[in-house]
Write an enzyme that holds these catalytic residues in place. Structure first.
Site, PDB file in Angstrom:
ATOM      1  N   LYS A 285       5.115  13.362  18.881  1.00  0.00           N
ATOM      2  CA  LYS A 285       3.873  13.382  19.653  1.00  0.00           C
ATOM      3  C   LYS A 285       4.164  13.704  21.128  1.00  0.00           C
ATOM      4  CE  LYS A 285       0.216  12.557  18.553  1.00  0.00           C
ATOM      5  NZ  LYS A 285      -0.864  13.480  18.077  1.00  0.00           N
TER       6      LYS A 285
ATOM      7  N   THR B 214       0.500  11.190  10.863  1.00  0.00           N
ATOM      8  CA  THR B 214       0.433   9.832  11.417  1.00  0.00           C
ATOM      9  C   THR B 214       1.111   8.769  10.554  1.00  0.00           C
ATOM     10  OG1 THR B 214      -1.737   9.501  10.390  1.00  0.00           O
ATOM     11  CG2 THR B 214      -1.703  10.346  12.655  1.00  0.00           C
TER      12      THR B 214
ATOM     13  N   TYR C 295       8.008   9.682  14.947  1.00  0.00           N
ATOM     14  CA  TYR C 295       6.603   9.975  15.183  1.00  0.00           C
ATOM     15  C   TYR C 295       6.322  10.055  16.679  1.00  0.00           C
ATOM     16  CZ  TYR C 295       1.622   9.051  15.863  1.00  0.00           C
ATOM     17  OH  TYR C 295       0.321   9.106  16.307  1.00  0.00           O
TER      18      TYR C 295
ATOM     19  N   ASP D 106      -0.178   6.216  21.990  1.00  0.00           N
ATOM     20  CA  ASP D 106       0.615   5.285  22.788  1.00  0.00           C
ATOM     21  C   ASP D 106       2.071   5.251  22.340  1.00  0.00           C
ATOM     22  OD1 ASP D 106      -0.516   4.096  20.385  1.00  0.00           O
ATOM     23  OD2 ASP D 106       0.436   2.219  21.007  1.00  0.00           O
TER      24      ASP D 106
ATOM     25  N   TRP E 297      -4.582   2.482  18.145  1.00  0.00           N
ATOM     26  CA  TRP E 297      -5.201   1.621  17.139  1.00  0.00           C
ATOM     27  C   TRP E 297      -6.572   2.147  16.692  1.00  0.00           C
ATOM     28  CZ3 TRP E 297      -4.041  -4.135  18.869  1.00  0.00           C
ATOM     29  CH2 TRP E 297      -2.693  -4.244  19.208  1.00  0.00           C
TER      30      TRP E 297
END
Length: 249
Positions: free
Chosen positions: A92, A24, A88, A66, A112
């Protein structure tokens, strides 16, 4: 990420895999080594799990992001086409594609995230304790997602045997920018005398190298998961509970 380890593991007594692992470090993924690591963890590892899940008739729950979207529209629906801006986000999206090939899958797209360990809320509290007035971006909008909400959603989908597929999972409540969220953090925790300075994402990262582009609109529609009977908790209420716990320690 190790195909042989995954293939040789004894899956015989396992019905469900919950994959919460991810690379992440969004900016780190833009570097050469980070790019390789991000793809290994976010795509290759997921493909390995997808393969053994199909072979062993298992259900897989996978946490996505997202960042698979460019944030130019909203609210984002589960059916929206992929449009990642960053390494990233692309990694994903690749993981989502691999997992979608498993018949029994739940892909949870979230935003978030706030839980244990280092996170935005804790960082802002530390700054407030030092009397520092932070400069925070005001042009990214979305909702906080507390890990407790993710846990509730995973438990619900599995227990209720909800239809397999992709679900947006964030806390509910009004959309807010990071700057607005920071003001709420300060108000709740008694630091409302500290000024929060608004800035744009472009200005915040101006002059920095190796920065991944961020989606500006992270408004995720919760209509699909709520249509199954799941009741989403408001992020503002969750924030109050989270801060009460933090400040009591």
């Amino acid at each position: 990420t190790n195909k042989d380890s995954v293939d040789n593991f004894d899956w015989s007594n396992i019905d469900i895999i919950i994959n919460a692992a991810a690379f992440t470090n969004v900016d780190g993924a833009e570097a050469d080594e980070g790019r390789v690591a991000a793809w290994n963890v976010n795509a290759v590892a997921v493909a390995n799990l997808a393969r053994v899940a199909r072979e062993n008739d298992m259900t897989v729950v996978h946490v996505s992001s997202d960042y698979v979207f460019d944030g130019t529209k909203g609210p984002h629906l589960e059916t929206e086409s992929f449009s990642p801006l960053s390494v990233y986000g692309a990694s994903k999206a690749a993981g989502d594609i691999a997992l979608s090939l498993v018949e029994k899958h739940y892909i949870l797209r979230t935003t978030w995230v706030i839980g244990e360990g280092k996170n935005f809320v804790r960082t802002m509290i530390r700054l407030a304790e030092k009397g520092i007035s932070p400069t925070v971006v005001a042009d990214q909008i979305g909702r906080l997602t507390f890990t407790s909400e993710l846990v509730r959603a995973i438990d619900y989908l599995l227990t209720a045997r909800s239809p397999y597929g992709t679900y947006n999972v964030t806390n509910d409540g009004p959309l807010a920018s990071w700057a607005e969220i920071t003001r709420q953090i300060f108000e709740i925790s008694g630091y409302d005398n500290i000024v929060v300075n608004d800035t744009t994402t472009a200005d915040y990262f101006a002059g920095m190298s190796g920065i991944a582009p961020r989606p500006l609109n992270s408004d995720m529609s919760l209509e699909k998961i709520q249509s199954t009977g799941f009741s989403s908790n408001d992020w503002q209420e969750e924030l109050k509970h989270y801060l009460e716990k933090e400040l009591s320690q």
